[in-house]
Design an enzyme around this catalytic site. Structure first.
Site, PDB file in Angstrom:
ATOM      1  N   CYS A  23      37.587  35.591 -35.522  1.00  0.00           N
ATOM      2  CA  CYS A  23      37.323  35.768 -34.089  1.00  0.00           C
ATOM      3  C   CYS A  23      35.833  35.999 -33.874  1.00  0.00           C
ATOM      4  O   CYS A  23      35.328  35.790 -32.775  1.00  0.00           O
ATOM      5  CB  CYS A  23      38.168  36.880 -33.513  1.00  0.00           C
ATOM      6  SG  CYS A  23      37.969  38.409 -34.374  1.00  0.00           S
ATOM      7  N   GLU A  72      42.889  42.378 -28.936  1.00  0.00           N
ATOM      8  CA  GLU A  72      41.733  41.857 -29.671  1.00  0.00           C
ATOM      9  C   GLU A  72      41.936  40.351 -29.730  1.00  0.00           C
ATOM     10  O   GLU A  72      42.687  39.846 -30.555  1.00  0.00           O
ATOM     11  CB  GLU A  72      41.714  42.500 -31.071  1.00  0.00           C
ATOM     12  CG  GLU A  72      40.325  42.653 -31.608  1.00  0.00           C
ATOM     13  CD  GLU A  72      39.973  41.522 -32.528  1.00  0.00           C
ATOM     14  OE1 GLU A  72      39.328  40.568 -32.039  1.00  0.00           O
ATOM     15  OE2 GLU A  72      40.347  41.575 -33.703  1.00  0.00           O
TER      16      GLU A  72
HETATM   17  C1  UN1 Z   1      38.898  38.831 -36.867  1.00  0.00           C
HETATM   18  O1  UN1 Z   1      38.406  37.729 -37.054  1.00  0.00           O
HETATM   19  O2  UN1 Z   1      39.998  38.968 -36.242  1.00  0.00           O
HETATM   20  O3  UN1 Z   1      33.605  41.339 -38.187  1.00  0.00           O
HETATM   21  C2  UN1 Z   1      38.330  40.104 -37.390  1.00  0.00           C
HETATM   22  C3  UN1 Z   1      34.272  40.570 -38.891  1.00  0.00           C
HETATM   23  C4  UN1 Z   1      35.435  41.156 -39.655  1.00  0.00           C
HETATM   24  C5  UN1 Z   1      36.641  41.225 -38.801  1.00  0.00           C
HETATM   25  C6  UN1 Z   1      37.021  39.956 -38.111  1.00  0.00           C
HETATM   26  N1  UN1 Z   1      35.072  42.469 -40.126  1.00  0.00           N
HETATM   27  O4  UN1 Z   1      34.021  39.378 -38.998  1.00  0.00           O
END
Ligand code: UN1
Length: 518
Positions: A303, A269
């Site tokens: 992310c 990820e």
């Molecule tokens: C991340 O930034 O690694 O969808 C995960 C989202 C959160 C998860 C982010 N539920 O922004």
């Protein structure tokens, strides 16, 4: 020490003023680190040191692995719905400690309290989801081409699952992986980011407390690494049935190569470069707050953060005017102040990377519509930044973990889709429109190439029920919802012959007449 910090520490059984151990092995419990080395935990909003942690002694690595493997034999023989019960109890404990753990996350990584608590809620949701899933580890029954034969598929645990998490979601991403891995019968070893280690230790304490009070095996171990002394060994360890890695594309690529070389499983990820598209039919009352939350939430360090705004030329001016107005109202400050909407970046190198991009933008002659400066004083604060950009600039194709939103414009809708897809990453995307045909096109195979594609909601803040992850340089993994549990299991195909004959598949005849001595 601040009274709130003291209260949070004592509720989560962290000893203020004392060095906190950072290694938990499933049988031996908490282990002392090597010698006198301690790692400071900084509050990124103030620069203060809030705790000292003793990292894992590299000599204890083998013990961690072997104990996790040994405890796994017990854990996997407990029926899956009972394992689900263990996760349910962990979910209950997380409910009890939601406020304290949420505050600790805010203190350690600088996200605002609402987001810190939201992250703990994400863990609670994962616990509920995993409890249900623990009764649904379904295999299929297959029809055999041979008479009086039955075929089926079963799913078995992989063994020890390694979990490497990043600082920006220091606790939720553990739960995506660990709770599902656990109900599937695996044990886990967690290596959190050194920038999120205190929150990880607090979670580990909650987990082991629940497991020991309820006489469950300790399926979860923790190791705090220092200068990647253990990380490389961990990622390359063939004894891990799976390595789940969350982090940058650059590091993920290396880890992936190491795993692939030994044909080991990995779940990646990695980085995103997420775009919001806004066409001229869009409802700006929905688009504006979604863009602001997506670009500025977690100070641009998700992310899923919105990094590119791709807007129809004819609507660009009113949209940008509204965005600038909204950006002006963003209260930047201490993450635990309820009025704050944006906290600090995680550390000084993150501020330097932000400033380097701003410099690059200035050299390129970019028009900065808002922000672009560091905020002087203690802590790692910067201004959220809105900037007109060209899709050809290399920095628009990169993921900079900071609240910088690049504005691009389009004339034809097809061009907007092309721009959305024209980056190496493929995590999340969103379209604001009231045009049904465009909405469907965006979600079709000719539309967004991302793992997540939304209509009239932003790029970040996904629910756990959906599979989470993305394509291209995002790494292809899917975690959390739908059938992500299958990542943590191996599939076995079984054929059972209950006839008195031995027919071969594909009608092959292969027989010796005599195979018994006279
Ligand atoms: C991340 O930034 O690694 O969808 C995960 C989202 C959160 C998860 C982010 N539920 O922004």
């Amino acid at each position: 020490m601040d009274p709130l910090v003291r209260q949070v520490f004592s509720e989560l059984h962290l000893s203020p003023g004392q060095v906190i151990q950072g290694t938990f092995a499933s049988r031996s419990g908490w282990l002392p680190g090597a010698g006198s080395l301690t790692l400071p935990v900084h509050n990124p909003a103030t620069g203060e040191i809030i705790a000292q942690v003793e990292p894992t002694d590299p000599d204890d690595y083998e013990r961690l692995l072997e104990e996790s493997r040994a405890i796994g034999e017990k854990w996997r023989s407990i029926p899956a719905p009972r394992r689900g019960e263990a996760i349910r109890l962990i979910g209950e404990a997380l409910r009890t400690h939601k406020e304290a753990l949420g505050s600790l996350v805010s203190l350690e990584v600088g996200k605002i309290k609402a987001e810190g608590s939201g992250e703990v809620q994400e863990m609670i949701d994962m616990a509920d989801f995993s409890l249900g899933q623990s009764r649904m580890l379904y295999g299929r029954t297959l029809v055999s081409e041979r008479p009086e034969h039955r075929m089926m598929e079963q799913w078995h645990p992989l063994g020890v699952v390694g979990i490497v998490t990043a600082f920006n979601f220091p606790v939720a991403v553990y739960s995506w992986n660990a709770f599902l891995a656990a109900i599937c019968g695996n044990t886990v070893i967690w290596k959190p980011s050194p920038k999120g280690m205190l929150s990880a230790i607090a979670v580990q304490k909650i987990v082991i407390d629940v497991l020991s009070k309820n006489q469950f095996p300790q399926f979860s171990s923790l190791m705090i690494d220092h200068e990647n002394r253990l990380a490389e060994r961990f990622c390359a360890d063939p004894r891990l049935g799976l390595l789940s890695f969350t982090g940058s594309t650059a590091v993920g690529r290396k880890v992936s190569e190491i795993r692939a070389a030994q044909l080991g499983r990995s779940l990646m990820e990695l980085g995103g470069n997420n775009a919001v598209l806004v066409d001229e039919t869009a409802d700006l009352d929905l688009a504006v707050p979604s863009i602001v939350f997506g670009a500025v939430g977690t100070a641009g360090q998700r992310c899923t953060t919105t990094r590119r705004l791709i807007v129809a030329e004819e609507i660009a001016k009113p949209l940008l005017d509204r965005l600038v107005l909204a950006y002006r109202q963003i209260r930047i400050g201490h993450p635990l102040d309820p009025a704050t909407l944006m906290g600090p970046l995680i550390d000084e190198p993150a501020v330097e990377r932000y400033l380097a991009v701003i410099e690059e933008l200035k050299r390129l002659g970019a028009k900065i519509l808002y922000g672009g400066r560091r905020i002087e004083g203690p802590g790692h604060f910067v201004e959220p930044t809105l900037v007109e950009a060209s899709p050809d600039w290399p920095l628009v194709r990169r993921e900079t973990f900071a609240p910088i939103l690049y504005v691009l414009t389009f004339r034809q809708f097809e061009e907007a889709i092309r721009l959305q897809n024209a980056v190496p990453q493929g995590l999340s995307s969103a379209l604001f429109t009231t045009n049904l045909r465009r909405a469907e096109l965006f979600l079709s195979s000719r539309g967004s190439d991302c793992g997540i594609a939304n209509i009239n909601i932003g790029t970040s803040g996904a629910e756990i029920g959906g599979a989470f992850g993305g394509e291209k340089e995002t790494g292809g993994g899917r975690e959390a919802g739908t059938d992500a549990w299958k990542n943590y299991m191996r599939r076995q195909t079984n054929t059972i012959n209950w006839s008195r004959e031995l027919p071969l598949a594909q009608g092959i005849r292969f027989r010796v007449d005599r195979n018994q001595p006279d």
